[in-house]
Motif scaffolding. Structure first.
Motif, short mmCIF file in Angstrom:
data_model
loop_
_atom_site.label_atom_id
_atom_site.label_comp_id
_atom_site.label_asym_id
_atom_site.label_seq_id
_atom_site.Cartn_x
_atom_site.Cartn_y
_atom_site.Cartn_z
N LEU A 185 43.60 41.28 38.59
CA LEU A 185 42.82 40.83 39.46
C LEU A 185 42.01 42.50 39.68
CD1 LEU A 185 41.14 38.52 41.26
CD2 LEU A 185 41.93 39.34 43.26
N ARG A 186 40.77 42.23 39.49
CA ARG A 186 39.77 44.06 39.39
C ARG A 186 39.24 43.22 40.36
NH1 ARG A 186 37.49 45.70 35.02
NH2 ARG A 186 37.45 44.59 33.55
N LYS A 187 38.23 44.71 40.39
CA LYS A 187 37.02 44.51 41.53
C LYS A 187 35.80 44.11 40.15
CE LYS A 187 33.43 46.56 44.20
NZ LYS A 187 33.27 48.54 44.41
N ALA A 188 34.58 43.23 39.83
CA ALA A 188 33.47 42.80 39.05
C ALA A 188 32.72 43.72 39.50
CB ALA A 188 33.39 41.44 39.43
N SER A 189 32.40 44.49 38.41
CA SER A 189 31.32 44.83 37.75
C SER A 189 30.72 44.92 36.46
CB SER A 189 31.89 46.28 37.27
OG SER A 189 33.00 46.90 36.78
N TRP A 190 28.87 44.80 37.22
CA TRP A 190 28.48 44.53 35.49
C TRP A 190 26.90 45.11 35.72
CZ3 TRP A 190 30.05 41.62 39.53
CH2 TRP A 190 28.52 40.51 40.68
N THR B 198 44.04 44.80 46.41
CA THR B 198 43.05 44.46 44.83
C THR B 198 42.38 46.36 44.64
OG1 THR B 198 42.27 42.40 45.14
CG2 THR B 198 40.67 44.20 43.74
N MET B 199 42.04 46.93 45.24
CA MET B 199 41.25 48.39 44.89
C MET B 199 43.19 49.06 44.84
SD MET B 199 38.01 48.23 45.37
CE MET B 199 37.46 47.49 45.59
N ASN B 200 43.55 48.31 45.53
CA ASN B 200 45.22 49.52 45.53
C ASN B 200 45.98 49.03 43.82
OD1 ASN B 200 44.79 51.24 48.05
ND2 ASN B 200 46.29 49.65 49.11
N GLY B 201 45.65 47.83 43.59
CA GLY B 201 46.16 47.43 42.27
C GLY B 201 47.61 46.66 42.73
N ASP B 202 47.87 46.40 43.80
CA ASP B 202 48.53 45.36 44.44
C ASP B 202 48.50 44.05 43.31
OD1 ASP B 202 49.63 47.69 45.47
OD2 ASP B 202 48.84 46.84 47.44
N VAL B 203 47.87 43.18 43.64
CA VAL B 203 47.08 41.65 42.83
C VAL B 203 47.48 42.20 41.25
CG1 VAL B 203 46.41 39.72 43.96
CG2 VAL B 203 46.48 41.45 45.22
N ARG C 128 43.20 30.50 49.39
CA ARG C 128 43.91 29.10 49.13
C ARG C 128 45.31 29.54 48.44
NH1 ARG C 128 41.68 23.41 50.03
NH2 ARG C 128 41.07 23.53 51.62
N LYS C 129 44.68 30.20 47.36
CA LYS C 129 45.91 31.11 45.94
C LYS C 129 46.26 32.33 46.02
CE LYS C 129 44.61 32.38 41.07
NZ LYS C 129 43.85 32.16 40.12
N PHE C 130 45.41 33.11 47.32
CA PHE C 130 46.56 33.63 47.06
C PHE C 130 47.25 34.22 48.42
CE2 PHE C 130 43.46 35.19 44.44
CZ PHE C 130 43.62 35.76 43.64
N GLY C 131 47.07 33.67 49.31
CA GLY C 131 47.31 33.36 50.74
C GLY C 131 47.43 33.96 51.48
N LEU C 132 45.56 35.07 51.45
CA LEU C 132 45.57 36.19 51.70
C LEU C 132 43.93 36.04 52.58
CD1 LEU C 132 46.48 38.79 49.08
CD2 LEU C 132 47.56 38.32 51.08
N SER C 133 43.54 36.78 53.72
CA SER C 133 42.56 36.89 54.06
C SER C 133 41.86 37.89 52.73
CB SER C 133 42.22 38.05 55.46
OG SER C 133 42.67 39.13 55.67
N ARG C 134 40.54 37.70 53.62
CA ARG C 134 39.86 38.99 52.30
C ARG C 134 39.46 40.17 52.28
NH1 ARG C 134 35.05 39.81 55.18
NH2 ARG C 134 34.78 39.22 57.54
N ASN C 135 39.83 40.54 53.57
CA ASN C 135 39.86 42.17 53.56
C ASN C 135 41.02 42.37 53.27
OD1 ASN C 135 37.70 41.43 55.18
ND2 ASN C 135 38.87 41.01 57.17
N VAL C 136 42.29 41.94 53.44
CA VAL C 136 43.48 42.80 52.53
C VAL C 136 43.20 41.99 51.50
CG1 VAL C 136 45.94 42.27 53.19
CG2 VAL C 136 44.68 41.17 54.78
#
Length: 101
Positions: free
Chosen positions: A96-101, A88-93, A75-83
Protein backbone atom coordinates in the motif's frame (compact mmCIF):
# COMPACT_ATOMS: atom_id res chain seq x y z
CA UNK A 1 -7.83 7.47 21.32
CA UNK A 2 -11.24 6.16 22.29
CA UNK A 3 -12.33 5.94 25.89
CA UNK A 4 -11.21 2.72 27.55
CA UNK A 5 -14.76 2.10 28.77
CA UNK A 6 -16.11 2.12 25.19
CA UNK A 7 -13.45 -0.33 24.03
CA UNK A 8 -14.24 -2.58 27.01
CA UNK A 9 -17.96 -2.39 26.24
CA UNK A 10 -17.29 -3.41 22.66
CA UNK A 11 -15.21 -6.39 23.82
CA UNK A 12 -18.05 -7.41 26.15
CA UNK A 13 -20.48 -7.26 23.23
CA UNK A 14 -18.19 -9.46 21.14
CA UNK A 15 -18.15 -12.11 23.88
CA UNK A 16 -21.94 -12.01 24.20
CA UNK A 17 -22.36 -12.36 20.44
CA UNK A 18 -20.09 -15.40 20.42
CA UNK A 19 -21.90 -16.99 23.37
CA UNK A 20 -25.45 -16.57 22.03
CA UNK A 21 -24.84 -16.94 18.28
CA UNK A 22 -25.91 -20.59 18.03
CA UNK A 23 -29.01 -20.11 20.16
CA UNK A 24 -30.09 -17.02 18.20
CA UNK A 25 -29.56 -18.84 14.90
CA UNK A 26 -31.67 -21.81 16.01
CA UNK A 27 -34.52 -19.56 17.17
CA UNK A 28 -34.40 -17.56 13.93
CA UNK A 29 -34.63 -20.78 11.90
CA UNK A 30 -37.77 -21.77 13.83
CA UNK A 31 -39.28 -18.34 13.26
CA UNK A 32 -38.52 -18.19 9.54
CA UNK A 33 -39.62 -21.76 8.78
CA UNK A 34 -43.07 -21.58 7.09
CA UNK A 35 -44.04 -25.04 8.36
CA UNK A 36 -43.69 -24.06 12.03
CA UNK A 37 -46.95 -23.82 13.94
CA UNK A 38 -48.06 -20.42 15.17
CA UNK A 39 -47.75 -21.27 18.88
CA UNK A 40 -44.23 -22.62 18.44
CA UNK A 41 -43.27 -19.57 16.42
CA UNK A 42 -44.55 -17.23 19.14
CA UNK A 43 -42.63 -19.20 21.79
CA UNK A 44 -39.47 -18.82 19.71
CA UNK A 45 -40.08 -15.08 19.33
CA UNK A 46 -40.53 -14.72 23.09
CA UNK A 47 -37.35 -16.71 23.74
CA UNK A 48 -35.45 -14.54 21.24
CA UNK A 49 -36.71 -11.37 22.92
CA UNK A 50 -35.54 -12.63 26.32
CA UNK A 51 -31.96 -13.05 25.15
CA UNK A 52 -29.58 -10.16 25.93
CA UNK A 53 -29.88 -7.27 23.51
CA UNK A 54 -26.11 -6.97 23.15
CA UNK A 55 -25.99 -10.60 22.01
CA UNK A 56 -27.11 -9.51 18.54
CA UNK A 57 -24.28 -9.13 16.04
CA UNK A 58 -25.80 -5.97 14.52
CA UNK A 59 -25.04 -4.08 17.74
CA UNK A 60 -21.30 -4.48 17.29
CA UNK A 61 -19.33 -1.48 16.05
CA UNK A 62 -16.21 -1.79 13.91
CA UNK A 63 -13.36 -0.12 15.77
CA UNK A 64 -9.76 0.64 14.91
CA UNK A 65 -7.48 -2.02 16.39
CA UNK A 66 -4.92 0.55 17.49
CA UNK A 67 -6.85 3.62 18.62
CA UNK A 68 -10.37 2.25 19.11
CA UNK A 69 -11.86 4.94 16.85
CA UNK A 70 -15.40 3.89 15.77
CA UNK A 71 -15.71 5.91 12.55
CA UNK A 72 -13.73 5.78 9.33
CA UNK A 73 -12.57 2.18 9.83
CA UNK A 74 -11.48 0.17 6.80
CA UNK A 75 -12.72 -3.41 7.13
CA UNK A 76 -9.88 -4.87 5.11
CA UNK A 77 -7.22 -3.52 7.45
CA UNK A 78 -9.17 -3.06 10.68
CA UNK A 79 -7.62 0.39 11.00
CA UNK A 80 -9.09 3.87 10.98
CA UNK A 81 -8.31 6.19 8.09
CA UNK A 82 -5.92 8.29 10.19
CA UNK A 83 -3.88 5.34 11.43
CA UNK A 84 -3.88 3.70 8.00
CA UNK A 85 -2.53 6.89 6.40
CA UNK A 86 0.19 7.25 9.04
CA UNK A 87 1.23 3.61 8.71
CA UNK A 88 1.21 3.84 4.91
CA UNK A 89 3.49 6.88 4.98
CA UNK A 90 5.88 4.99 7.27
CA UNK A 91 5.80 1.95 4.97
CA UNK A 92 4.30 -0.34 7.62
CA UNK A 93 1.50 -1.65 5.38
CA UNK A 94 2.92 -3.93 2.69
CA UNK A 95 1.61 -3.34 -0.82
CA UNK A 96 0.00 0.00 0.00
CA UNK A 97 1.35 3.41 -0.92
CA UNK A 98 0.06 6.88 -1.50
CA UNK A 99 -1.51 7.43 -4.89
CA UNK A 100 -0.02 10.02 -7.19
CA UNK A 101 -1.11 10.81 -10.71
Amino acid sequence: MAKKSMIARENKRAKLVARYAAKREALKKIISNPETEFADRMDAVDALNKLPRDGASVRQQNRCRITGRPHGVYRKFGLSRNVLRRMTMNGDVPGLRKASW
